[in-house]
Design an enzyme around this catalytic site. Structure first.
Site: not given
Ligand code: PLP
Length: 371
Positions: A46, A97, A168, A193
């Site tokens: 971990r 998001y 982000d 992504k």
């Molecule tokens: N940040 C953005 C801009 C996203 O589009 C997403 C998911 O679509 C996330 C964070 C969250 O990521 P995860 O689906 O890998 O948990």
């Protein structure tokens, strides 16, 4: 030649490799271990893994900081946010998001945090919301409105107000935008992504510059336990090697589709910063090396028409998520977390297929509105 002299397209191929030794492997192997012999710094699975370490080194080099991997983008985001003291103020975008927005809203409603939402493309409003904030959460371009935040102004303004600024960077990727170089304190990625790029795993990452922030994230990851598997990490690192090529091709496709969609009689609005009349165009030119491969569009005929377009496509897949080699689209407001988004808005993640096949598919799908 030091790594600092190399361009990002070269770094993405070479960073995070094992040492160049006779008969040594070029790629870090998948190390499947929950436990390690006593006496070393890792001890338990971990807290560390050699396959993670390679990926972390690569992302750290690309973003310009120290990286930590997590089980998903949400595990990365929530570990960062949960490090805040009870009652801390967080300023966050009204369009970002949905998982992060929902998490913050629920933490606000529970009294755990004091959350202020504002339009991230409105710099004054976002900075007003940041007064007294411990954390300013930014996303640019945003999901799903593809809004562009003025990152240099918000990062400087956030710091003046005493906030840690998090960006982000999932949509832009370090190929197009490096928020730590603009002064941000932390960068978050849904590695799921673009970085991994093949729609076959979930993973997240945080990259920071400050040693104390890194220590507290290591502690948070140890306690919350949102860690990725070594197999996922290996696949993500393998996918990462082609990031620059994938982004270049997908972005070029996206630019063509955005122009053609804008001229289509059944399309009411296209949101893509690469369009010269897009509200985010000038900002993107100033702070990004490209416009990315995400666009949104609204069709005439409302929700029913948008659903038909998504269901009629044959090359583009009707599915959630983004950033893979394959093009995906969906009506975002179908999700409870994005129910406040324009009802007929379709988010399109443009892949690396031939652009003419994508356009033919979109034209055919749009035709289903009037069939
Ligand atoms: N940040 C953005 C801009 C996203 O589009 C997403 C998911 O679509 C996330 C964070 C969250 O990521 P995860 O689906 O890998 O948990």
């Amino acid at each position: 030649m030091s790594a600092d002299d190399l361009r990002v397209e070269t770094r993405v191929v070479h960073a995070g490799r094992p040492p160049r030794e006779e008969d040594g492997p070029l790629s870090e192997p998948i190390v499947l271990a929950s436990t390690y012999h006593a006496g070393g710094p890792t001890g338990y699975g971990r807290d560390g893994n050699p396959t993670w370490a390679s990926f972390e080194e690569a992302i750290g080099v690309l973003e310009g900081g120290s990286a930590l991997v997590f089980a998903s983008g949400m595990a990365a985001s929530t570990t960062l946010i949960e490090g805040l003291p009870v009652g801390a103020r967080v300023a966050a975008p009204t369009s970002a998001y949905m998982g992060v927005r929902t998490f913050l809203r629920e933490r606000g409603e529970a009294g755990r945090l004091d959350v202020a939402f504002a339009d991230v493309t409105d710099t004054d409003a976002m900075l007003a919301a940041s007064d007294g904030a411990a954390m300013l959460w930014l996303e640019s371009p945003t999901n799903p409105l593809i809004g562009v935040a003025d990152l240099p102004a918000l990062i400087a303004g956030g710091h003046e107000r005493g906030a840690r600024v998090v960006v982000d960077n999932t949509f832009a990727t370090p190929i197009l935008q490096q928020p730590l170089q603009l002064g941000a304190d932390a960068v978050v990625h849904s590695v799921t992504k673009y970085l991994a790029g093949h729609a076959d795993l979930l993973m997240g990452a945080v990259v920071v510059r400050d040693a104390q922030m890194l220590e507290s994230l290591i502690h948070g990851r140890h306690l919350y336990g949102g860690v990725p598997g070594p197999v996922e990490t290996f696949l993500a690192l393998r996918g990462l090697r082609t990031l620059a090529l994938r982004v270049e091709r997908a972005e070029s496709n996206c630019g063509v589709l955005a122009e053609r969609l804008s001229a289509h009689p059944l399309v009411e609005r296209v949101r893509y910063p690469g369009l010269s009349d897009d509200p985010g165009h000038e900002r993107a030119l100033g702070q990004m090396k490209g416009f990315g491969a995400m666009l949104s569009f609204e069709v005439a005929g409302g929700v029913g028409a948008a659903e038909r377009v998504c269901a009629s496509a044959r090359v583009i897949t009707h599915a959630t998520s983004l950033g893979g080699v394959e093009s995906l689209m969906e009506r975002r407001a179908r999700w409870a977390g994005d129910a406040d988004m324009p009802p007929s808005l379709i988010r399109l993640s443009v892949g690396i297929e031939h652009v003419e096949d994508l356009w033919a598919d979109l034209e055919r799908a749009l035709g289903s509105i009037v069939d």
